[in-house]
Write an enzyme that holds these catalytic residues in place. Structure first.
Site, PDB file in Angstrom:
ATOM      1  N   ARG A 229      37.011  57.280  -3.546  1.00 41.68           N
ATOM      2  CA  ARG A 229      36.026  56.880  -2.548  1.00 41.68           C
ATOM      3  C   ARG A 229      35.420  58.145  -1.933  1.00 41.68           C
ATOM      4  O   ARG A 229      36.089  59.181  -1.860  1.00 41.68           O
ATOM      5  CB  ARG A 229      36.671  56.024  -1.450  1.00 41.68           C
ATOM      6  N   HIS A 277      28.077  56.090  -8.555  1.00 41.15           N
ATOM      7  CA  HIS A 277      29.119  55.049  -8.438  1.00 41.15           C
ATOM      8  C   HIS A 277      29.103  54.114  -9.655  1.00 41.15           C
ATOM      9  O   HIS A 277      28.975  52.889  -9.524  1.00 41.15           O
ATOM     10  CB  HIS A 277      28.954  54.227  -7.145  1.00 41.15           C
TER      11      HIS A 277
END
Ligand SMILES: NC(=O)c1ccc[n+]([C@@H]2O[C@H](COP(=O)([O-])OP(=O)(O)OC[C@H]3O[C@@H](n4cnc5c(N)ncnc54)[C@H](OP(=O)(O)O)[C@@H]3O)[C@@H](O)[C@H]2O)c1
Length: 314
Positions: A229, A277
């Protein structure tokens, strides 16, 4: 177990296309009615929420929820403290998600070990950079987190002939992988990791872990890959470590703010590779059986598959 004639599922995501999921969900559970937020007739009739993030108004009006199923392997995008208490939460564990992540990580390892980063910079300068890469068996890869993602990636990379070490919170054993556990072992883990891959969940203990203290413990010129993350990285520390030569390069898939703002220094940094991502993605074809099984379990009041320990944070 027999399933009631209609079961209502709330779908909410700003990343996932409900049209990609609905045919698979209906095929597996014909009685399932999917209500795509904001078109929810009556929140009180919804049995299960299948969500990436909470709807803006939260879930408090969904008073008969029996389960919350996250649309991702990670759950930190959900504000855990504001979820309705007592409703079990499960994350998505999909074999194709882990396999895609492992491919991304193997690509990153080969990218740096075979010096594609240096060759790309040399090409931009029309420079013939005839240097030979470091031997595979001398390029040590450290994987932070050996869960669904990290465990699969570590095995794939080790299977390609790289020495692999892994770091976890609790002691683990993986054939062919040197395992380290706990904060006290982080230094020894880092000291011999020529490339580290972060596949940790984002928790209070791991936020900012990719920062100066860790970078200083890595071998000089080490590479950092973050597919966990964005908030694992201390952005300014990373740029400083690359600018000073402490680190040799970074491949980043996740960011504190996504999409990464156009003015962010990562975009133009010569030693940073940015991917948006996409390291891994759930595939409705392989993930639907788990979702439907969890809907059945929720209706029967049974524990969910891949239920999250909310107190632990992952
Ligand atoms: N970029 C993408 O496209 C993408 C896609 C999917 C997932 N992800 C991210 O990938 C990450 C990993 O997901 P996962 O499904 O593999 O998680 P997981 O199965 O829950 O595994 C987490 C691993 O991290 C370890 N860990 C947790 N806290 C730790 C700590 N304080 N110190 C050391 N180790 C710690 C755990 O240790 P124990 O084994 O001791 O419990 C476990 O090995 C998450 O951040 C997720 O959001 C990214």
């Amino acid at each position: 177990m027999s399933v009631p004639a209609t079961v209502k599922l709330l779908f909410h995501s700003d990343l996932d296309d409900p049209a990609a999921w609905i045919p698979h969900l209906r095929r597996e559970m014909p009685g399932l009615e999917v209500e795509v937020w904001p078109k929810v007739a009556d929140p009180r009739d919804v049995d299960v929420a299948f969500i990436w993030t909470q709807p803006p108004e939260g879930l408090s009006t969904y008073t008969n929820l029996k389960a919350i199923l996250a649309l991702g392997a990670g759950i930190n995008q959900l504000d855990l403290a504001s979820l309705p208490s007592g409703v079990p939460l499960a994350r998505l564990v999909d074999p194709m998600l882990a396999a895609a992540m492992a491919d991304y990580c193997l690509y990153a390892v080969l990218h740096y070990q075979r010096e594609f980063d240096r060759h790309a910079r040399a090409q931009a300068e029309r420079r013939w950079n005839h240097t030979l890469p470091r031997a595979k068996d001398g390029f040590r890869v450290g994987v932070m987190g050996l869960g669904e993602m990290g465990g699969t990636a570590a095995r794939l990379i080790a299977g390609h002939g790289f020495p692999v070490r892994g770091w976890t919170r609790t002691p683990r054993t993986f054939a062919g992988i040197s395992c380290f556990a706990g904060d006290e072992a982080l230094g020894s883990f880092a000291a011999k990791s020529d490339l580290v891959i972060c596949l940790l969940p984002l928790t209070a203990a791991t936020r900012g872990i990719l920062g100066k203290p860790l970078f200083d413990r890595l071998p000089a010129g080490a590479f950092v890959v973050n597919a966990g993350r964005g908030a694992h990285v201390v952005d300014a520390d990373l740029v400083a470590a690359l600018d000073s030569g402490r680190l040799g390069g970074a491949m980043l898939d996740v960011f504190r703010e996504e999409p990464l703002p156009s003015g962010h220094p990562f975009w133009a940094h010569p030693l940073i590779s940015v991917t948006p991502h996409v390291a891994s993605f759930g595939d409705p074809r392989s993930a639907t059986p788990q979702v439907v099984e969890n809907v059945r379990r929720a209706l029967a009041g049974r524990p969910l598959l891949n239920q999250v320990d909310v107190a632990r944070g992952y």
